[in-house]
Write an enzyme that holds these catalytic residues in place. Structure first.
Site, PDB file in Angstrom:
ATOM      1  NE  ARG A  22      46.966  39.266  44.896  1.00 15.61           N
ATOM      2  CZ  ARG A  22      46.358  40.337  44.408  1.00 15.61           C
ATOM      3  NH1 ARG A  22      46.574  41.511  44.914  1.00 15.61           N
ATOM      4  NH2 ARG A  22      45.521  40.238  43.401  1.00 15.61           N
ATOM      5  CE  LYS A  79      37.647  36.071  38.688  1.00  9.56           C
ATOM      6  NZ  LYS A  79      38.193  37.301  39.203  1.00  9.56           N
ATOM      7  CG  HIS A  98      37.255  44.842  32.826  1.00 12.80           C
ATOM      8  ND1 HIS A  98      36.204  45.627  33.201  1.00 12.80           N
ATOM      9  CD2 HIS A  98      36.896  44.255  31.666  1.00 12.80           C
ATOM     10  CE1 HIS A  98      35.245  45.518  32.306  1.00 12.80           C
ATOM     11  NE2 HIS A  98      35.642  44.703  31.361  1.00 12.80           N
TER      12      HIS A  98
HETATM   13  P1  ADP Z   1      39.894  39.929  37.641  1.00  7.18           P
HETATM   14  O1  ADP Z   1      40.060  38.997  38.816  1.00  7.18           O
HETATM   15  O2  ADP Z   1      40.109  39.270  36.308  1.00  7.18           O
HETATM   16  O3  ADP Z   1      40.648  41.207  37.794  1.00  7.18           O
HETATM   17  P2  ADP Z   1      37.382  40.890  38.752  1.00  7.18           P
HETATM   18  O4  ADP Z   1      36.295  39.938  39.032  1.00  7.18           O
HETATM   19  O5  ADP Z   1      38.219  41.348  39.907  1.00  7.18           O
HETATM   20  O6  ADP Z   1      38.339  40.277  37.602  1.00  7.18           O
HETATM   21  O7  ADP Z   1      36.805  42.157  38.005  1.00  7.18           O
HETATM   22  C1  ADP Z   1      37.641  43.141  37.488  1.00  7.18           C
HETATM   23  C2  ADP Z   1      36.830  44.351  37.086  1.00  7.18           C
HETATM   24  O8  ADP Z   1      35.844  44.010  36.110  1.00  7.18           O
HETATM   25  C3  ADP Z   1      36.039  45.013  38.191  1.00  7.18           C
HETATM   26  O9  ADP Z   1      36.816  45.885  38.955  1.00  7.18           O
HETATM   27  C4  ADP Z   1      34.966  45.730  37.408  1.00  7.18           C
HETATM   28  O10 ADP Z   1      35.455  46.904  36.822  1.00  7.18           O
HETATM   29  C5  ADP Z   1      34.676  44.778  36.292  1.00  7.18           C
HETATM   30  N1  ADP Z   1      33.534  43.877  36.640  1.00  7.18           N
HETATM   31  C6  ADP Z   1      33.603  42.690  37.241  1.00  7.18           C
HETATM   32  N2  ADP Z   1      32.387  42.163  37.424  1.00  7.18           N
HETATM   33  C7  ADP Z   1      31.496  43.037  36.924  1.00  7.18           C
HETATM   34  C8  ADP Z   1      30.060  43.072  36.787  1.00  7.18           C
HETATM   35  N3  ADP Z   1      29.297  42.084  37.200  1.00  7.18           N
HETATM   36  N4  ADP Z   1      29.517  44.167  36.222  1.00  7.18           N
HETATM   37  C9  ADP Z   1      30.278  45.185  35.773  1.00  7.18           C
HETATM   38  N5  ADP Z   1      31.608  45.210  35.859  1.00  7.18           N
HETATM   39  C10 ADP Z   1      32.230  44.150  36.427  1.00  7.18           C
END
Ligand code: ADP
Length: 669
Positions: free
Chosen positions: A292, A116, A235
């Site tokens: 993907r 990331k 999440h």
């Molecule tokens: P993962 O790859 O572990 O699934 P992500 O980066 O895709 O993590 O984030 C998953 C979820 O977490 C997002 O869809 C959102 O709901 C929450 N999230 C991620 N970053 C933030 C942020 N900066 N502020 C608020 N919520 C966040």
């Protein structure tokens, strides 16, 4: 086009890929672990190769085993599906080097987005907006705390190598930072073998809006609009829809352009998803790119009329994208829910077991079901407990919501606990209907979405009783047909008595509650004495357990699934389990006609109370079985003589095993 492809996956996504391949005339090779030998994807594929034992680490996650299968099968290309090896750059590289086409992006693109932090650096250069934060190499705790203070609280700590919400911590104040950092690092290390983290400003009410992108090897990059995936638990996505409610054409085109720029920045080819957080003020920030096909791709297919797996295959084969940006348009609204074997009441804990009964809504232009299981299949501890994806489409969002509620009502799963009722309360929530969405939706509406487990309603009890009464009367009729005297009054179960009240007592257990329901026989049905008062009921029952009932004049449809002494009453997608206590329920009237008595369920014999040759009267306890931690008495259905006993104390018996033979004494006169 390819002649044959191998699908390095299982379950729903393997079936999904097979469907498109078959339509395009491409032969498919499935791979399977021992746990999946009889599973749907194996049955559907043209060929199937065993790759290893049940644990994914020893089968689906083993690049060598997959490649060996690819070699044996003569497939030209490998589709990784999602999960498992789909975002494993080393695997993609090995495939390519060994001469197979990896149906996915170039290795370098997977690598670039694998971290990331690194992805953010690339996006920064491509001028894709980022959430304010820190994603540098230096991981010194003091430096990180200072960065957090600078960003301003609340701050989100994320694992750079993260996924699935692991290693994520929200920090509300500087004093809590060090502990949260240590926790996030521990989780990241155990989950991803990499404890590097990044920091982001934590948005308190964002939406998760992602853009589907597609690129070919000829330099064309387009987007297929957005999906709103704000409905999440821990999440993780639970429900996805397209288009995102309230999205203006202007914002759509800006987000689309940012996603296309992101894909171009890494020389992307194939299907990808650029995830953004959309803040309340309309600003949006890059989160990560998934290299993907996504679980939620069907909603995009439903609104664009495109088959994204076909696009993947064409692009992997070297063709141009099937259409241009201008040729794409949004048609209607689609919603997907993920039906899981899990218990929402217990923090969504997976529920393991056999799908004893599975009935799905009818598929048509409005309802699509992507699944990898059938009735009788096992939800095992080894893999993701998703049962199916239910996707609905209509010309607008309210229509799609209506379709969703109806389809969830028709979805019947017995054998494992599911999130179907939870999804139904989600779909019917006024705030959801009003599209008041953000990632905190489920938490905010917790009390309504997770109702307390309630005792059976009078309606459920009435339907369960009616089921038992109708079933019994049917079995009695069948027994009569087999009997030497079909007209004997002893075959009747209409409660007829020479003297006295014609009623019957039904005993149910509902969780910890014992309930007794009195059923009075009436010429056209029954009068039930239920906890809430009496109710006149009648109805018909078919072989599938479908009950068409009339409860005091109101018609109602239900399905009753019986397993041993458990009755699961399914009405409009809501299930309730009751246990029936009834000595006669152990006795199949048909068996009685032949003088046999069989085990109503698998269990252990704990007592044999009679001996061969013994003369007994109706109702005498013959044997006691223990099953599901409870004792069940097998009683004599009639007066008669015990001929032989087939099991002794301690024997384990399977369902349907003949326990003893019994000669019925014919009534004299
Ligand atoms: P993962 O790859 O572990 O699934 P992500 O980066 O895709 O993590 O984030 C998953 C979820 O977490 C997002 O869809 C959102 O709901 C929450 N999230 C991620 N970053 C933030 C942020 N900066 N502020 C608020 N919520 C966040």
């Amino acid at each position: 086009m390819f002649a044959k492809i191998l699908i390095a996956n299982r379950g729903e996504i393997a079936c999904r890929v097979i469907r498109t391949a078959r339509r395009l005339g491409i032969r498919t090779v499935a791979v399977y672990s021992d746990a999946d030998a009889g599973s749907l994807h194996v049955t559907l594929a043209d060929e199937a190769l065993r790759i290893g034992p049940a644990p994914a680490r020893e089968s689906y996650l083993c690049p060598e085993l997959i490649l060996d299968a690819a070699k044996r099968s003569g497939a030209q290309a490998i589709h990784p599906g999602y999960g498992f090896l789909s975002e494993n750059a080393d695997f993609a590289e090995t495939c390519t080097n060994a001469g197979w086409v990896f149906i996915g992006p170039p290795t370098a693109a997977i690598r670039a987005m694998g971290s990331k932090s690194a992805a953010k650096q690339i996006m920064e250069e491509a001028v894709v907006p980022l959430v304010p934060g820190y994603h540098g190499e230096d991981q010194d705790p003091d430096l990180l705390r200072a960065a957090a203070d600078r960003i301003g609280y609340p701050v989100l700590i994320k694992a750079s190598a993260g996924g699935g919400g692991k290693g994520m911590r929200v920090v509300w104040e500087t004093a809590a930072f060090d502990d949260a950092l240590a926790g996030a690092k521990r989780e990241a290390l155990s989950g991803f073998d990499d404890d590097r983290i990044l920091l982001e400003k934590y948005l308190t009410r964002p939406r998760h809006v992602e853009i589907q992108v597609f690129a070919d090897a000829h330099g064309n990059v387009i987007h297929l609009f957005e999906r709103d995936c704000s409905i999440q638990r821990r999440h993780q996505k639970v429900l996805e829809e397209a288009p995102a409610p309230g999205m203006s054409a202007e914002l759509r085109s800006r987000m689309g352009a940012a996603a296309v720029a992101a894909a171009r920045a890494i020389g992307y080819v194939g299907a990808g998803t650029v995830e953004f957080l959309l803040d309340e003020d309309g600003s949006f920030f890059f989160m990560e790119m998934n290299t993907r096909l996504q679980v939620e791709h069907p909603v995009t297919e439903m609104i664009t009329g495109q088959d994204l797996v076909e696009w993947q295959l064409r692009v992997a084969f070297g063709e141009q994208l099937p259409c241009s940006q201008e040729q794409l348009a949004i048609n209607g609204h689609a919603i997907e829910v993920r039906i899981y074997a899990e218990d929402p009441q217990r923090d969504f804990l997976p529920s393991i077991g056999t799908l004893k009964h599975l009935r799905t809504p009818l598929e048509n232009t409005h309802v699509r079901i992507d699944t990898g299981v059938r009735a009788g299949d096992e939800v095992s501890i080894h893999y993701d407990p998703m049962i199916a994806k239910l996707i609905v489409w209509d010309t607008d969002r309210s229509g799609a919501l209506r379709r969703l509620a109806a389809a969830l009502g028709d979805y019947q799963v017995v054998g494992v606990t599911t999130n179907i009722e939870f999804l139904a309360s989600l779909a019917s929530h006024p705030a959801f209907a009003a599209a008041d969405l953000d990632t905190g939706f489920i938490e905010r509406h917790r009390t309504v979405l997770f109702p307390e487990t309630r005792p059976a309603s009078d309606q459920q009890l009435a339907l369960a009783s009616l089921y038992v009464l109708l079933k019994r009367s049917r079995e009695a009729q069948q027994a009569a047909l087999l009997s030497i005297d079909p007209w004997s009054p002893w075959h009747q179960t209409n409660g007829w008595r020479m003297n006295g009240d014609n009623h019957h007592q039904l005993l149910f257990r509902d969780a910890d509650l014992d309930l007794s329901i009195t059923a009075h026989y009436r010429p056209d049905g029954y009068l039930l004495e239920l906890p809430g008062g009496s109710l006149k009921v009648r109805g018909t029952l078919d072989d599938n357990g479908d009950l068409l009932a009339d409860l005091d004049g109101s018609r109602c449809k239900a399905t009753v699934v019986r397993h041993g002494e458990d009755l699961v009453i399914v009405i409009q997608g809501r299930s309730h389990r009751l246990t029936l206590f009834d000595p006669l329920a152990h006795v199949n009237e048909q068996e009685v006609a032949g003088g046999r008595l069989t085990a109503p369920m698998p269990g252990k014999i704990v007592a044999v109370l009679v001996a061969p040759g013994e003369q007994i009267v109706k109702g005498t306890p013959l044997m006691i079985m223990e099953a599901m931690k409870m004792e069940h008495t097998i009683a004599a259905p009639r007066d008669g003589v015990v001929e032989s006993i087939h099991f002794s104390v301690g024997s384990v018996v399977s369902e349907g095993a003949e326990l003893l033979a019994f000669a019925i004494e014919e009534a004299e006169g």
